[in-house]
Design an enzyme around this catalytic site. Sequence first.
Site, PDB file in Angstrom:
ATOM      1  N   HIS A   1      71.236  69.420  39.595  1.00 48.55           N
ATOM      2  CA  HIS A   1      71.104  69.284  41.326  1.00 48.55           C
ATOM      3  C   HIS A   1      69.638  68.619  41.442  1.00 48.55           C
ATOM      4  O   HIS A   1      68.725  68.640  40.690  1.00 48.55           O
ATOM      5  CB  HIS A   1      71.143  70.571  41.801  1.00 48.55           C
ATOM      6  CG  HIS A   1      69.916  71.580  41.475  1.00 48.55           C
ATOM      7  ND1 HIS A   1      70.085  72.385  40.575  1.00 48.55           N
ATOM      8  CD2 HIS A   1      68.898  71.711  42.106  1.00 48.55           C
ATOM      9  CE1 HIS A   1      69.039  73.133  40.500  1.00 48.55           C
ATOM     10  NE2 HIS A   1      68.340  72.985  41.547  1.00 48.55           N
TER      11      HIS A   1
ATOM     12  N   HIS B   1      63.661  64.688  41.403  1.00 50.36           N
ATOM     13  CA  HIS B   1      63.920  64.628  40.132  1.00 50.36           C
ATOM     14  C   HIS B   1      64.933  65.553  39.985  1.00 50.36           C
ATOM     15  O   HIS B   1      65.580  66.157  40.787  1.00 50.36           O
ATOM     16  CB  HIS B   1      62.767  65.230  39.353  1.00 50.36           C
ATOM     17  CG  HIS B   1      62.413  66.796  39.663  1.00 50.36           C
ATOM     18  ND1 HIS B   1      61.787  67.115  40.697  1.00 50.36           N
ATOM     19  CD2 HIS B   1      62.755  67.740  38.958  1.00 50.36           C
ATOM     20  CE1 HIS B   1      61.661  68.374  40.842  1.00 50.36           C
ATOM     21  NE2 HIS B   1      61.981  68.699  39.742  1.00 50.36           N
TER      22      HIS B   1
END
Length: 194
Positions: A49, A132
């Site tokens: 995620h 990220h």
Amino acid sequence: MNEEPQAATVRVFIALAPPDDAKEELEQRLLPAYAAYPRMRWNRIEDWHITLAFLGELPVTAVALLGPPLADLAATRPPLRLGLRGGGHFDERVLWTGIDGDLEGLHLLAAEVRAAVTGCGIPFHGRPLRPHLTLARARRHDTTSAVEAAAGLDAFTGRRWEAGRLHLVGSNTGRGPGPIQYRDIRAWPFDGAK
């Protein structure tokens, strides 16, 4: 001696999730790293995620307050076009892949999510967004695995995809042995998402 009952809490964050085919594309690229660095703690692909706001441990009652403003926010925002790209590491121990695409829209969404959180009366003192997706963590005293694995991702550029849902996620961190596992508490589609 009477003990006060403790309020139920859950560890939560708000995130975007890449679609399965984008995750599978990256997983294929990581096969050599999986083999070369088996002692790293690799995150499960289904748990990958992009965190927009990490809230930590919250009372269940506070988590319930987040639903309406996050649903309203998602309903007014178009989906974001994103991609996974390259690799890097934090503190020589945390391996990640970067995010490419509509980064301006991603930063704006994160700011709106964080404003919705504080609007619910939940204090938020998070770090600035560094888009990220965390892939793995090296064990203590291992300062080479994450660095070397990141170098193997330098040339990776995944296909573009649509982030179509905003996710409120709970984790089991600190609740027993085994890897961290995540579960959607709720998810809301963005306006016009496929």
